[in-house]
Design a protein around this motif. Structure first.
Motif, PDB file in Angstrom:
ATOM      1  N   GLU A  85       1.845   5.387  -3.954  1.00  0.00           N
ATOM      2  CA  GLU A  85       2.072   6.718  -4.554  1.00  0.00           C
ATOM      3  C   GLU A  85       3.256   7.432  -3.891  1.00  0.00           C
ATOM      4  OE1 GLU A  85       0.042   6.477  -2.023  1.00  0.00           O
ATOM      5  OE2 GLU A  85       0.218   8.343  -0.894  1.00  0.00           O
ATOM      6  N   SER A 124      -2.974   2.055  -3.468  1.00  0.00           N
ATOM      7  CA  SER A 124      -2.850   3.336  -2.790  1.00  0.00           C
ATOM      8  C   SER A 124      -4.254   3.815  -2.438  1.00  0.00           C
ATOM      9  CB  SER A 124      -2.157   4.368  -3.690  1.00  0.00           C
ATOM     10  OG  SER A 124      -2.333   5.658  -3.129  1.00  0.00           O
ATOM     11  N   VAL A 125      -4.478   4.026  -1.168  1.00  0.00           N
ATOM     12  CA  VAL A 125      -5.779   4.545  -0.746  1.00  0.00           C
ATOM     13  C   VAL A 125      -5.892   5.993  -1.218  1.00  0.00           C
ATOM     14  CG1 VAL A 125      -7.214   5.107   1.268  1.00  0.00           C
ATOM     15  CG2 VAL A 125      -5.898   2.984   1.231  1.00  0.00           C
ATOM     16  N   LYS A 126      -4.748   6.687  -1.288  1.00  0.00           N
ATOM     17  CA  LYS A 126      -4.717   8.092  -1.725  1.00  0.00           C
ATOM     18  C   LYS A 126      -5.177   8.249  -3.166  1.00  0.00           C
ATOM     19  CE  LYS A 126      -3.622  10.949   1.436  1.00  0.00           C
ATOM     20  NZ  LYS A 126      -2.423  10.881   2.304  1.00  0.00           N
ATOM     21  N   ASN A 175       0.844  -1.206   0.000  1.00  0.00           N
ATOM     22  CA  ASN A 175       0.000   0.000   0.000  1.00  0.00           C
ATOM     23  C   ASN A 175       0.879   1.256   0.000  1.00  0.00           C
ATOM     24  OD1 ASN A 175      -2.490   1.417   0.156  1.00  0.00           O
ATOM     25  ND2 ASN A 175      -2.237   1.657   2.375  1.00  0.00           N
ATOM     26  N   LYS A 176       0.271   2.395  -0.140  1.00  0.00           N
ATOM     27  CA  LYS A 176       0.951   3.701  -0.178  1.00  0.00           C
ATOM     28  C   LYS A 176       1.919   3.773  -1.353  1.00  0.00           C
ATOM     29  CE  LYS A 176       0.629   4.223   4.873  1.00  0.00           C
ATOM     30  NZ  LYS A 176       1.055   4.959   6.057  1.00  0.00           N
ATOM     31  N   PRO A 209       2.293  -4.807   9.728  1.00  0.00           N
ATOM     32  CA  PRO A 209       2.611  -3.852  10.799  1.00  0.00           C
ATOM     33  C   PRO A 209       1.539  -2.768  10.902  1.00  0.00           C
ATOM     34  CG  PRO A 209       4.438  -4.099   9.249  1.00  0.00           C
ATOM     35  CD  PRO A 209       3.276  -4.791   8.646  1.00  0.00           C
ATOM     36  N   SER A 210       1.459  -2.129  12.038  1.00  0.00           N
ATOM     37  CA  SER A 210       0.464  -1.063  12.164  1.00  0.00           C
ATOM     38  C   SER A 210       0.938   0.162  11.388  1.00  0.00           C
ATOM     39  CB  SER A 210       0.204  -0.725  13.626  1.00  0.00           C
ATOM     40  OG  SER A 210       1.363  -0.197  14.193  1.00  0.00           O
ATOM     41  N   GLY A 211      -0.015   0.923  10.909  1.00  0.00           N
ATOM     42  CA  GLY A 211       0.295   2.146  10.187  1.00  0.00           C
ATOM     43  C   GLY A 211       0.480   1.978   8.689  1.00  0.00           C
ATOM     44  N   VAL A 212       0.352   0.740   8.193  1.00  0.00           N
ATOM     45  CA  VAL A 212       0.555   0.522   6.756  1.00  0.00           C
ATOM     46  C   VAL A 212      -0.720   0.795   5.953  1.00  0.00           C
ATOM     47  CG1 VAL A 212       2.431  -1.126   7.092  1.00  0.00           C
ATOM     48  CG2 VAL A 212       0.076  -1.962   6.908  1.00  0.00           C
ATOM     49  N   GLY A 213      -1.853   0.916   6.660  1.00  0.00           N
ATOM     50  CA  GLY A 213      -3.093   1.281   5.973  1.00  0.00           C
ATOM     51  C   GLY A 213      -4.115   0.161   5.847  1.00  0.00           C
ATOM     52  N   LYS A 214      -4.067  -0.825   6.726  1.00  0.00           N
ATOM     53  CA  LYS A 214      -5.022  -1.941   6.649  1.00  0.00           C
ATOM     54  C   LYS A 214      -6.461  -1.437   6.823  1.00  0.00           C
ATOM     55  CE  LYS A 214      -2.932  -4.203   9.970  1.00  0.00           C
ATOM     56  NZ  LYS A 214      -1.753  -3.323  10.137  1.00  0.00           N
ATOM     57  N   SER A 215      -6.674  -0.645   7.864  1.00  0.00           N
ATOM     58  CA  SER A 215      -8.030  -0.141   8.104  1.00  0.00           C
ATOM     59  C   SER A 215      -8.462   0.784   6.976  1.00  0.00           C
ATOM     60  CB  SER A 215      -8.098   0.621   9.429  1.00  0.00           C
ATOM     61  OG  SER A 215      -7.397  -0.069  10.420  1.00  0.00           O
ATOM     62  N   SER A 216      -7.534   1.635   6.520  1.00  0.00           N
ATOM     63  CA  SER A 216      -7.867   2.562   5.434  1.00  0.00           C
ATOM     64  C   SER A 216      -8.259   1.812   4.172  1.00  0.00           C
ATOM     65  CB  SER A 216      -6.671   3.470   5.122  1.00  0.00           C
ATOM     66  OG  SER A 216      -6.195   4.091   6.283  1.00  0.00           O
TER      67      SER A 216
HETATM   68  P1  GDP Z   1      -3.361   0.313   9.955  1.00  0.00           P
HETATM   69  O1  GDP Z   1      -2.710   0.508  11.294  1.00  0.00           O
HETATM   70  O2  GDP Z   1      -2.591  -0.643   9.132  1.00  0.00           O
HETATM   71  O3  GDP Z   1      -4.804  -0.028  10.020  1.00  0.00           O
HETATM   72  O4  GDP Z   1      -3.211   1.710   9.185  1.00  0.00           O
HETATM   73  P2  GDP Z   1      -4.285   2.907   9.007  1.00  0.00           P
HETATM   74  O5  GDP Z   1      -5.345   2.509   8.048  1.00  0.00           O
HETATM   75  O6  GDP Z   1      -4.692   3.366  10.346  1.00  0.00           O
HETATM   76  O7  GDP Z   1      -3.397   4.003   8.271  1.00  0.00           O
HETATM   77  C1  GDP Z   1      -2.262   4.601   8.855  1.00  0.00           C
HETATM   78  C2  GDP Z   1      -2.021   5.956   8.236  1.00  0.00           C
HETATM   79  O8  GDP Z   1      -1.636   5.813   6.868  1.00  0.00           O
HETATM   80  C3  GDP Z   1      -3.245   6.852   8.235  1.00  0.00           C
HETATM   81  O9  GDP Z   1      -2.835   8.173   8.535  1.00  0.00           O
HETATM   82  C4  GDP Z   1      -3.760   6.778   6.806  1.00  0.00           C
HETATM   83  O10 GDP Z   1      -4.451   7.931   6.404  1.00  0.00           O
HETATM   84  C5  GDP Z   1      -2.477   6.620   6.026  1.00  0.00           C
HETATM   85  N1  GDP Z   1      -2.664   5.923   4.738  1.00  0.00           N
HETATM   86  C6  GDP Z   1      -3.408   4.822   4.502  1.00  0.00           C
HETATM   87  N2  GDP Z   1      -3.319   4.468   3.201  1.00  0.00           N
HETATM   88  C7  GDP Z   1      -2.504   5.354   2.604  1.00  0.00           C
HETATM   89  C8  GDP Z   1      -2.005   5.495   1.255  1.00  0.00           C
HETATM   90  O11 GDP Z   1      -2.300   4.734   0.337  1.00  0.00           O
HETATM   91  N3  GDP Z   1      -1.131   6.528   1.034  1.00  0.00           N
HETATM   92  C9  GDP Z   1      -0.746   7.379   2.025  1.00  0.00           C
HETATM   93  N4  GDP Z   1       0.102   8.358   1.705  1.00  0.00           N
HETATM   94  N5  GDP Z   1      -1.217   7.285   3.297  1.00  0.00           N
HETATM   95  C10 GDP Z   1      -2.067   6.287   3.586  1.00  0.00           C
END
Ligand code: GDP
Ligand code: ZN
Length: 305
Positions: free
Chosen positions: A129, A154-156, A126-127, A178-185
């Motif tokens: 972009e 890319s969620v963006k 993910n991410k 890992p956390s912060g990679v965008g799973k929930s997003s």
């Molecule tokens: P989780 O801990 O894996 O569930 O991650 P989150 O969904 O909470 O996302 C962590 C952060 O990454 C948040 O601030 C999101 O807005 C951001 N994020 C998620 N997807 C993307 C993406 O594709 N690109 C970018 N630049 N940021 C993203």
């Protein structure tokens, strides 16, 4: 009344079951079943439930055989495994192209956990972009060579979201990484309004509690489920024998038996087909290093017992 369903969650002997018609009932195990069944009921199990004559309670009367399971095994395999989720169709290992920086060793660790449970697994970066596509290609090459399916998202920008939707719809999936990679997003982008929370359980939440937070199945709008916490990290590498680690790397697994020595651990023995494949560029050297590292780590923990 009788119905077929799936166990969504369970606490203190109360199991939430979702029927094929979409109704949800709180149930308990029928006493007789409890004694007869050697297997413990788990989230994801397919069950038959029956309503009592008065119509005020539901009981689980049969548990169907499992097609797969994600289990936490005790070290050394001495104790019974604890099934965290039954009937999983796939594990989706999510990483970010950047922020947080991906670590190959950690990707390998997640993959080994899925492989050791004989679960189908795919990778999501993910991410995308945030970096040049060539950076992601380089990072993913060993995994593509090993035969893993890889999705760039890319969620963006919306890249890969429709494709990932089709991979999740109608299946039972565990998202991990890992956390912060965008799973929930990702999940919220794919299934707006579902509002899934798929983080790893933080250390502080678990600390000092005797009850482990169980897994939960979250129904998706168009059939299928996503497993909500705990992540695979909770499962850990426990119970995997150091001798079995080579089975958890597909590109090594397919060459097992072709080394000169039967008990080759692919760490410097003469005539090792794995090291030859690494030298020939057919197996990534980083993956081989990961294998050696995990093998050593597990061997060390085995010596403790
Ligand atoms: P989780 O801990 O894996 O569930 O991650 P989150 O969904 O909470 O996302 C962590 C952060 O990454 C948040 O601030 C999101 O807005 C951001 N994020 C998620 N997807 C993307 C993406 O594709 N690109 C970018 N630049 N940021 C993203
Ligand atoms: Zn070898």
């Amino acid at each position: 009344m009788k119905a077929e369903g799936v166990v969504l969650e369970g606490t203190g002997g109360v199991w939430k079951v979702r029927t094929t018609e979409g109704a949800e009932h709180l149930t308990s195990m029928r006493g007789r079943l409890k004694q007869e069944e050697k297997i413990k009921l788990a989230v994801g199990d397919h069950v038959t439930i029956e309503q009592d004559d008065a119509g005020d309670s539901w009981a689980i009367t049969t548990i169907k055989e499992r097609t797969s399971r994600l289990a936490r095994r005790a070290p050394g395999g001495r104790y019974a495994e604890r099934v965290i989720v039954a009937n999983l169709d796939q594990v989706v290992v999510v990483f970010a192209a950047a922020n947080p920086e991906p670590h190959a060793g950690m990707i390998d660790r997640f993959l080994v956990i899925a492989e050791s449970n004989d679960l189908a697994v795919r990778l999501v970066v993910n991410k995308c972009e945030l970096t040049d596509p060539s950076v992601v290609d380089t990072l993913m090459k060993p995994y593509a060579d090993a035969g893993y399916e890889i999705h760039r998202t890319s969620v963006k920008t919306g890249q890969g979201i429709a494709e990932l939707h089709d991979m999740l719809a109608g299946r039972v999936s565990a998202l991990t990484g890992p956390s912060g990679v965008g799973k929930s997003s990702l999940l919220n982008a794919i299934f707006p309004g579902v509002n899934l929370r798929v983080g790893e359980i933080s250390e502080s939440v678990n600390k000092g509690r005797h009850t482990t937070v169980g897994a939960k199945l979250v129904p998706l709008p168009e059939n299928g489920f996503v497993v909500d916490t705990p992540g695979l990290r909770e499962v850990g590498l426990w119970g995997i024998s150091s001798d079995d680690v080579d089975q958890c790397f597909p590109e090594i697994r397919e060459r097992i038996g072709t080394c000169r020595f039967r008990d080759c651990v692919h760490d410097g023995e003469p005539g090792c087909a794995i090291r030859e494949a690494v030298a020939a560029g057919e197996i990534s050297s980083a993956r081989h290093q990961s294998y050696l590292k995990l093998r050593e780590e597990l061997a060390e923990s085995e010596n403790v017992y």
